[in-house]
Design a protein around this motif. Sequence first.
Motif, PDB file in Angstrom:
ATOM      1  N   VAL A 238       0.864  -1.186   0.000  1.00  0.00           N
ATOM      2  CA  VAL A 238       0.000   0.000   0.000  1.00  0.00           C
ATOM      3  C   VAL A 238       0.896   1.231   0.000  1.00  0.00           C
ATOM      4  O   VAL A 238       1.853   1.303   0.783  1.00  0.00           O
ATOM      5  CB  VAL A 238      -0.941   0.030   1.229  1.00  0.00           C
ATOM      6  N   ARG A 239       0.562   2.180  -0.849  1.00  0.00           N
ATOM      7  CA  ARG A 239       1.325   3.422  -0.931  1.00  0.00           C
ATOM      8  C   ARG A 239       0.415   4.602  -0.628  1.00  0.00           C
ATOM      9  O   ARG A 239      -0.757   4.619  -1.002  1.00  0.00           O
ATOM     10  CB  ARG A 239       1.928   3.601  -2.332  1.00  0.00           C
ATOM     11  N   TYR A 240       0.963   5.578   0.071  1.00  0.00           N
ATOM     12  CA  TYR A 240       0.340   6.888   0.227  1.00  0.00           C
ATOM     13  C   TYR A 240       1.250   7.876  -0.502  1.00  0.00           C
ATOM     14  O   TYR A 240       2.239   8.340   0.063  1.00  0.00           O
ATOM     15  CB  TYR A 240       0.192   7.267   1.697  1.00  0.00           C
ATOM     16  N   GLY A 241       0.927   8.138  -1.763  1.00  0.00           N
ATOM     17  CA  GLY A 241       1.825   8.963  -2.565  1.00  0.00           C
ATOM     18  C   GLY A 241       3.164   8.268  -2.723  1.00  0.00           C
ATOM     19  O   GLY A 241       3.227   7.082  -3.083  1.00  0.00           O
ATOM     20  N   PRO A 242       4.278   8.961  -2.432  1.00  0.00           N
ATOM     21  CA  PRO A 242       5.597   8.337  -2.587  1.00  0.00           C
ATOM     22  C   PRO A 242       5.965   7.385  -1.445  1.00  0.00           C
ATOM     23  O   PRO A 242       6.958   6.661  -1.535  1.00  0.00           O
ATOM     24  CB  PRO A 242       6.548   9.542  -2.604  1.00  0.00           C
ATOM     25  N   LEU A 243       5.170   7.364  -0.373  1.00  0.00           N
ATOM     26  CA  LEU A 243       5.496   6.557   0.804  1.00  0.00           C
ATOM     27  C   LEU A 243       4.827   5.193   0.715  1.00  0.00           C
ATOM     28  O   LEU A 243       3.603   5.100   0.567  1.00  0.00           O
ATOM     29  CB  LEU A 243       5.035   7.276   2.081  1.00  0.00           C
ATOM     30  N   GLU A 244       5.605   4.138   0.826  1.00  0.00           N
ATOM     31  CA  GLU A 244       5.045   2.791   0.881  1.00  0.00           C
ATOM     32  C   GLU A 244       4.831   2.415   2.342  1.00  0.00           C
ATOM     33  O   GLU A 244       5.779   2.336   3.123  1.00  0.00           O
ATOM     34  CB  GLU A 244       5.964   1.776   0.201  1.00  0.00           C
ATOM     35  N   ALA A 245       3.562   2.194   2.713  1.00  0.00           N
ATOM     36  CA  ALA A 245       3.223   1.917   4.106  1.00  0.00           C
ATOM     37  C   ALA A 245       3.259   0.432   4.434  1.00  0.00           C
ATOM     38  O   ALA A 245       3.534   0.050   5.579  1.00  0.00           O
ATOM     39  CB  ALA A 245       1.834   2.470   4.418  1.00  0.00           C
ATOM     40  N   LEU A 246       2.955  -0.432   3.467  1.00  0.00           N
ATOM     41  CA  LEU A 246       3.046  -1.883   3.643  1.00  0.00           C
ATOM     42  C   LEU A 246       3.976  -2.432   2.577  1.00  0.00           C
ATOM     43  O   LEU A 246       3.781  -2.189   1.377  1.00  0.00           O
ATOM     44  CB  LEU A 246       1.663  -2.550   3.525  1.00  0.00           C
TER      45      LEU A 246
ATOM     46  N   ARG B 217      -7.193  -1.222   7.171  1.00  0.00           N
ATOM     47  CA  ARG B 217      -7.902  -0.548   6.083  1.00  0.00           C
ATOM     48  C   ARG B 217      -7.870  -1.363   4.800  1.00  0.00           C
ATOM     49  O   ARG B 217      -8.837  -1.376   4.034  1.00  0.00           O
ATOM     50  CB  ARG B 217      -7.286   0.833   5.846  1.00  0.00           C
ATOM     51  N   ALA B 218      -6.758  -2.038   4.563  1.00  0.00           N
ATOM     52  CA  ALA B 218      -6.666  -2.882   3.370  1.00  0.00           C
ATOM     53  C   ALA B 218      -7.675  -4.025   3.440  1.00  0.00           C
ATOM     54  O   ALA B 218      -8.322  -4.361   2.437  1.00  0.00           O
ATOM     55  CB  ALA B 218      -5.246  -3.431   3.220  1.00  0.00           C
TER      56      ALA B 218
ATOM     57  N   PRO C 292      -6.736   1.234  -1.360  1.00  0.00           N
ATOM     58  CA  PRO C 292      -6.443   0.258  -2.417  1.00  0.00           C
ATOM     59  C   PRO C 292      -5.052  -0.330  -2.249  1.00  0.00           C
ATOM     60  O   PRO C 292      -4.146   0.315  -1.714  1.00  0.00           O
ATOM     61  CB  PRO C 292      -6.543   1.105  -3.695  1.00  0.00           C
ATOM     62  N   LEU C 293      -4.882  -1.558  -2.718  1.00  0.00           N
ATOM     63  CA  LEU C 293      -3.561  -2.161  -2.749  1.00  0.00           C
ATOM     64  C   LEU C 293      -2.828  -1.690  -3.992  1.00  0.00           C
ATOM     65  O   LEU C 293      -3.394  -1.624  -5.083  1.00  0.00           O
ATOM     66  CB  LEU C 293      -3.655  -3.686  -2.773  1.00  0.00           C
ATOM     67  N   ASP C 294      -1.544  -1.397  -3.815  1.00  0.00           N
ATOM     68  CA  ASP C 294      -0.695  -1.109  -4.965  1.00  0.00           C
ATOM     69  C   ASP C 294      -0.332  -2.417  -5.665  1.00  0.00           C
ATOM     70  O   ASP C 294      -0.285  -2.488  -6.901  1.00  0.00           O
ATOM     71  CB  ASP C 294       0.560  -0.370  -4.506  1.00  0.00           C
ATOM     72  N   ARG C 295      -0.102  -3.451  -4.854  1.00  0.00           N
ATOM     73  CA  ARG C 295       0.132  -4.808  -5.356  1.00  0.00           C
ATOM     74  C   ARG C 295      -0.370  -5.786  -4.313  1.00  0.00           C
ATOM     75  O   ARG C 295      -0.598  -5.432  -3.160  1.00  0.00           O
ATOM     76  CB  ARG C 295       1.617  -5.061  -5.630  1.00  0.00           C
ATOM     77  N   GLY C 296      -0.534  -7.045  -4.708  1.00  0.00           N
ATOM     78  CA  GLY C 296      -0.978  -8.073  -3.782  1.00  0.00           C
ATOM     79  C   GLY C 296      -2.474  -8.315  -3.859  1.00  0.00           C
ATOM     80  O   GLY C 296      -3.137  -7.868  -4.799  1.00  0.00           O
ATOM     81  N   ALA C 297      -2.998  -9.027  -2.848  1.00  0.00           N
ATOM     82  CA  ALA C 297      -4.403  -9.426  -2.883  1.00  0.00           C
ATOM     83  C   ALA C 297      -4.982  -9.505  -1.483  1.00  0.00           C
ATOM     84  O   ALA C 297      -4.278  -9.699  -0.495  1.00  0.00           O
ATOM     85  CB  ALA C 297      -4.539 -10.784  -3.579  1.00  0.00           C
ATOM     86  N   VAL C 298      -6.323  -9.340  -1.435  1.00  0.00           N
ATOM     87  CA  VAL C 298      -7.106  -9.582  -0.222  1.00  0.00           C
ATOM     88  C   VAL C 298      -8.045 -10.738  -0.533  1.00  0.00           C
ATOM     89  O   VAL C 298      -8.776 -10.693  -1.539  1.00  0.00           O
ATOM     90  CB  VAL C 298      -7.926  -8.353   0.197  1.00  0.00           C
ATOM     91  N   LEU C 299      -8.050 -11.760   0.303  1.00  0.00           N
ATOM     92  CA  LEU C 299      -8.932 -12.909   0.120  1.00  0.00           C
ATOM     93  C   LEU C 299      -9.903 -13.011   1.285  1.00  0.00           C
ATOM     94  O   LEU C 299      -9.529 -12.780   2.437  1.00  0.00           O
ATOM     95  CB  LEU C 299      -8.120 -14.207   0.027  1.00  0.00           C
ATOM     96  N   TRP C 300     -11.138 -13.348   0.979  1.00  0.00           N
ATOM     97  CA  TRP C 300     -12.158 -13.589   2.004  1.00  0.00           C
ATOM     98  C   TRP C 300     -12.710 -14.984   1.770  1.00  0.00           C
ATOM     99  O   TRP C 300     -13.351 -15.242   0.756  1.00  0.00           O
ATOM    100  CB  TRP C 300     -13.262 -12.537   1.914  1.00  0.00           C
TER     101      TRP C 300
END
Length: 221
Positions: free
Chosen positions: A12-20, A48-49, A55-63
């Motif tokens: 997950v990114r917030y602008g230029p910062l990657e948080a995850l 939040r993800a 939104p995810l920049d990459r990867g997946a959420v599964l339920w």
Amino acid sequence: MTVELELRHARVRYGPLEALHGISLTVARDAVTVLLGRNGAGRTTALRALAGTVPLDRGAVLWRGADITRLPAHTRAANGLTYVPDRQAVFGSLSVAENLELAAPHAGFGAALDAYPELRPLLGRRAGTLSGGERRILALCRTVLAHARVVLVDEPAQGMSAAVAARTYELLGALPATVVVAEQRLPATLRAAPRPVLVHELRRGAVVFSGEAAELRSPER
């Protein structure tokens, strides 16, 4: 262990910062999962993800094995996933009673007031005039009334007295739902919950520990 929710290689990114930074973690069905970490560790972003509010920049959420990465937050909510953010979790312009009626329009809200009787004299008050702790109580009451399959809560006891906080953790530990909470420390009341409590500890956007709560050396780990 049956998996309810899962983050896979989530970025997950917030602008230029990657948080995850490509984290993977699982949430067990009908258990309590704690996303543990200091401010800036990524626990709120992970929550939040799962909820779909970032939104995810990459990867997946599964339920339950289904890919819901592109499923909007409101659709996840309609399917039984309730998210209580750390701020703006109630409708400030509505009264306390109106907030509760929105959560349970046909069933009444007696169960919520049984859990938090201190809310009863505040029913006529506008939610925006409540203290921070009272707003958290109201947000959690709405969650109790929602009868959700999955409950995600960011710092549930924020602003509460110690006694009310302990009662809140007992309530979350006993909810008939899959529960995920984001916390800075593991509350002692959750350690004693009557069902499995799993922990994912995050630091700087990465998972550094995953296991049962009993494996943590101390709440201050």
